[in-house]
Design an enzyme around this catalytic site. Structure first.
Site, short mmCIF file in Angstrom:
data_model
loop_
_atom_site.label_atom_id
_atom_site.label_comp_id
_atom_site.label_asym_id
_atom_site.label_seq_id
_atom_site.Cartn_x
_atom_site.Cartn_y
_atom_site.Cartn_z
N LYS A 1 54.43 23.14 63.79
CA LYS A 1 54.54 23.13 62.34
C LYS A 1 53.89 24.37 62.00
CE LYS A 1 56.06 19.05 61.60
NZ LYS A 1 55.63 18.28 62.84
C1 LIG Z 1 59.06 15.10 58.74
C2 LIG Z 1 58.13 14.71 59.48
N1 LIG Z 1 57.26 13.90 58.89
C3 LIG Z 1 56.05 13.23 59.52
C4 LIG Z 1 55.72 13.71 60.85
C5 LIG Z 1 54.51 13.13 61.74
O1 LIG Z 1 53.68 14.00 61.93
P1 LIG Z 1 52.66 14.16 63.37
O2 LIG Z 1 53.33 14.83 64.29
O3 LIG Z 1 51.51 14.92 62.69
O4 LIG Z 1 52.15 12.83 63.37
C6 LIG Z 1 56.71 14.94 61.51
C7 LIG Z 1 56.13 15.15 62.72
O5 LIG Z 1 56.91 15.82 63.62
C8 LIG Z 1 57.52 15.00 60.67
O6 LIG Z 1 58.46 16.32 61.27
#
Ligand SMILES: Cc1ncc(COP(=O)(O)O)c(C=O)c1O
Length: 397
Positions: free
Chosen positions: A188
């Site tokens: 990210k």
């Molecule tokens: C659109 C979206 N929402 C939620 C998440 C979840 O985040 P995390 O990987 O920090 O748990 C991601 C992770 O790739 C994502 O791309």
């Protein structure tokens, strides 16, 4: 291998983490609070609760909005599975509406169509796909009309902005949703290793979220359940007293992660500008090919200032190679692309339990059949960019 995305860590990031390692607090110390305040201030939101990852941020967001057994939640099928799983974690039923072609985000028109033909959902979770803001003001309008609550899944979109009625808003500001979440996974825009955050302008939701993120335990005596405790001495609670009021989790972020987050947040504008420069360079390189319908570039929606987390190229009707052959050919040249995303309703878990028909989502299906995310990360130098673009241009025509 050149990845599709990766973190950028400099000496100041490293020094910030080392400083915490030498301090008294590894977790739940001053850095968490500092990071939360900096995030809230950057987005223009009143409260921020930093947590262990974006997935748990979504889960707690749904719990705080009281999503429960039998409730329907609608999200974009073109997202990471976590955007829908959070509804299922609460016993709710994840539903999907098709994407809007002009943004690749959840279509407000399709959500309205659902609301007109079904009982309104409990919650709607628009996703700022690839870092371009969803049409949040439209969702706000619909939430008032049909009475649902909303969570902006801004996992891709820290640093992105949009303009509505002459005013600029940051993704994550919660100006048009009840809650918003970020992810700080290394691919990210800013990272804390694993990490996430939930933002809101509502005091009560903030209290609830903070409690849910820490075992459901409340330590603030002004928020204790009235008349519940028999431990009160001389009208005062002993300092050790605390109450578990909800079935919460350990979803906490650490001071180590928050120190990295603080340092990364200072670099957000630099990251955004580098990402936008790379997107412009890709767009220029594909300009002519788009006119010849060989490829389609990602949208840059009107009235938005995206902070692209992904560069999602689509192959057009005149493209000489299939998406999967292009993926393989690039991989053989050391370029690791990715497909964002397999529509969530196509995942076996969702097929088995919810049996959603792909035909209901023509825009998502069309996009999925032809998309490939090319490498995009702030430390991508000119030589790497030139290597990638030369490879793609030679393969698609
Ligand atoms: C659109 C979206 N929402 C939620 C998440 C979840 O985040 P995390 O990987 O920090 O748990 C991601 C992770 O790739 C994502 O791309």
């Amino acid at each position: 291998m050149i990845p599709y995305g990766r973190q950028s860590i400099d000496e100041e990031d490293i020094a910030a983490v080392v400083e915490v390692l030498r301090s008294d607090w590894l977790t739940q110390g001053p850095k968490v609070k500092e990071f939360e305040e900096a995030l809230a201030s950057r987005c223009g939101a009143k409260h921020c609760v930093a947590v262990a990852n974006g997935t748990v941020a979504l889960h707690l967001a749904c719990l705080a909005l009281a999503v429960k057994e039998g409730d329907v939640g609608i999200t974009s099928p073109l997202s990471f599975v976590a955007s829908a799983n959070c509804i299922a974690y609460c016993g709710g039923k994840p539903e999907f509406a098709d994407i809007d072609r002009s943004r690749l985000c959840l279509s407000p028109d399709k959500v309205e169509e659902y609301c007109k033909t079904h009982k309104a959902p409990k919650v709607v979770i628009p996703v700022d796909f690839a870092g371009a803001p969803a049409d949040l003001p439209r969702f706000k309008e619909l939430s008032e009309k049909y009475g649902f609550q909303s969570v902006e899944d801004a996992a891709h979109a820290i640093g992105a902005r949009y303009t509505f009625e002459g005013r600029e808003y940051a993704c994550g500001s919660c100006a048009h949703t009840d809650l918003a979440i970020f992810s700080f996974h290394p691919v990210k825009t800013i990272t804390t290793g694993e990490g996430g955050a939930i933002l809101t302008n509502e005091d009560e939701l903030a209290v609830k979220l903070r409690r849910l993120a820490s075992h459901g335990v409340e330590k603030d005596s002004s928020k204790f359940v009235p008349g519940h405790s028999k431990i009160v001495t001389q009208h005062q609670f002993p300092a050790w007293y605390h109450e578990m009021q909800d079935l919460g989790f350990n979803a906490r972020i650490t001071d180590i992660q928050s120190a990295l987050g603080m340092s990364q947040l200072k670099r957000l504008d630099e990251f955004k500008s580098k990402r936008q420069q790379l997107v412009r360079k890709y767009n220029e390189a594909f300009d002519e090919l788009e006119r010849r319908e060989i490829v389609l570039r990602p949208p840059w929606p009107e009235n938005t200032d995206p902070c692209y987390h992904l560069y999602t190229l689509r192959l057009g009707a005149a493209c000489k190679i299939s998406r999967d052959d292009l993926f393989l050919a690039l991989r053989n040249r050391g370029i690791h692309c990715q497909v964002h995303y397999i529509p969530i309703y196509r995942q076996p878990y969702y097929v088995d339990r919810f049996g959603v028909m792909p035909e209901r989502f023509p825009e998502t299906e069309k996009y999925f059949a032809s998309c490939l995310s090319l490498p995009l990360f702030p430390d991508m130098d000119e030589t790497t960019f030139d290597y990638v673009i030369t490879a793609v241009l030679s393969l698609v025509q």
